[in-house]
Motif scaffolding. Sequence first.
Motif, short mmCIF file in Angstrom:
data_model
loop_
_atom_site.label_atom_id
_atom_site.label_comp_id
_atom_site.label_asym_id
_atom_site.label_seq_id
_atom_site.Cartn_x
_atom_site.Cartn_y
_atom_site.Cartn_z
N LYS A 64 40.34 43.70 50.40
CA LYS A 64 39.65 44.79 51.19
C LYS A 64 39.75 46.06 50.12
O LYS A 64 38.92 46.71 50.27
CB LYS A 64 40.26 45.09 52.62
N ARG A 65 40.74 46.34 49.63
CA ARG A 65 40.85 47.78 48.70
C ARG A 65 39.88 47.45 47.44
O ARG A 65 39.83 48.63 46.98
CB ARG A 65 42.29 47.74 48.41
N ASP A 66 39.54 46.41 47.16
CA ASP A 66 38.66 46.15 46.10
C ASP A 66 37.00 46.27 46.52
O ASP A 66 36.38 46.46 45.42
CB ASP A 66 38.94 45.05 45.24
N TRP A 67 36.67 46.26 47.56
CA TRP A 67 35.41 46.22 47.68
C TRP A 67 34.57 47.55 47.43
O TRP A 67 33.48 47.57 47.13
CB TRP A 67 35.16 46.21 49.34
N GLY A 68 35.37 48.64 47.58
CA GLY A 68 34.77 50.03 47.15
C GLY A 68 34.63 50.20 45.84
O GLY A 68 33.30 50.42 45.20
N VAL A 173 34.65 48.63 35.86
CA VAL A 173 34.82 47.15 36.37
C VAL A 173 35.80 46.47 35.56
O VAL A 173 36.18 45.18 35.83
CB VAL A 173 33.50 46.38 35.66
N LYS A 174 36.67 47.31 34.74
CA LYS A 174 37.83 46.76 33.87
C LYS A 174 38.76 45.97 34.64
O LYS A 174 39.30 44.99 34.46
CB LYS A 174 38.43 47.75 32.97
N GLU A 178 40.34 41.93 35.13
CA GLU A 178 41.46 41.48 35.05
C GLU A 178 42.19 40.70 36.07
O GLU A 178 42.96 39.96 35.89
CB GLU A 178 42.63 42.50 34.64
N LYS A 179 41.52 40.88 37.32
CA LYS A 179 41.86 40.21 38.58
C LYS A 179 41.24 39.11 39.01
O LYS A 179 41.91 38.23 39.79
CB LYS A 179 42.01 41.42 39.64
N THR A 184 33.50 34.50 40.23
CA THR A 184 33.62 35.11 41.73
C THR A 184 33.17 36.40 41.43
O THR A 184 32.32 37.00 42.39
CB THR A 184 35.24 35.21 41.91
N LEU A 185 33.44 37.40 40.49
CA LEU A 185 33.11 38.77 40.31
C LEU A 185 31.65 38.88 40.30
O LEU A 185 31.05 39.80 40.85
CB LEU A 185 33.60 39.16 38.95
#
Length: 298
Positions: A64-68, A173-174, A178-179, A184-185
């Motif tokens: 959730k925290r990555d959607w922004g 996007v860096k 890495e994640k 997927t990205l």
Amino acid sequence: MSKRTLAILAAIGATIIYGINHTLAKGVMPTHVKPFGFIFLRVGGAALLFWLISFFGPKEKIEKRDWGRMLVCALLGMSINMLSFFKGLQLSTPINSAVLVTITPIIVVVISALFLKEKITLNKGLGIFLGFVGAVGLILFGAEARQNAPNIPLGNFLFIINATSYGAYLVVVKKLIEKYHPFTLMKWLFTIGVVINLPLTLPEAMEIQWSAMPLWAYGSIAFVVIGTTFLTYLFNIFALTQLKASSVGAFVYMQPLVGILFALFAGKDELTLVKVAAMAFVLVGVYLASKKPKPRLS
């Protein structure tokens, strides 16, 4: 053949595709496809292709925290930069776009200094200045009387917006690269990009007269969707698995050479003194801004 050699070939392949794209995409616009309609096809087609190949990758859930951050990346990398580039290409020339795209590494240096607190050395500062002079020179003095380039200064300005947006995208996007797995990205970034672009791109996409379009135009569109968008992302992703990001980024220096040669070969553009001078300023500027400082001897 080693994976490193394949990675280098992949990076070269992506650069050649980008270089050819300047002329092929220009040839279709705006007679057969308007710029924003082209982005509808490009982002939508790439999203579909990345969803198809994502089934061969790992099943990952975006936190959730990555959607922004995902939204910001899609806005910068799949919306602003693509819209400004294709609109600029309609208004300007293939050679101008091939030259101005190389200021992206300079933009990355500036943004990294502002937001990541990376130090700007004397070489980098001089490089930023020279690249800026070259870019501004093309905007102010690159005007020509060209039927297929109705507003070259505005088009060149849009190329700079494109480079700035893409440079910001590379910085933002860096952490996501890495994640998450590339498949997927990319599938989610392009899907978000479709939604963001829809209000601007759908009207022009609906205007496309597919039945009246010549066969070569279909080929150009397919090249942009499959080659310039889908394959280049795949090639660069593979290259990044074996090479440093700075090494992959350095291949952007090849774009003016490929873009100019293909444009001249296809008879779609002309080489002028202003373009040569601007290219020299930009390339020297990019070289200085990207050059690693020599380690001090203790």
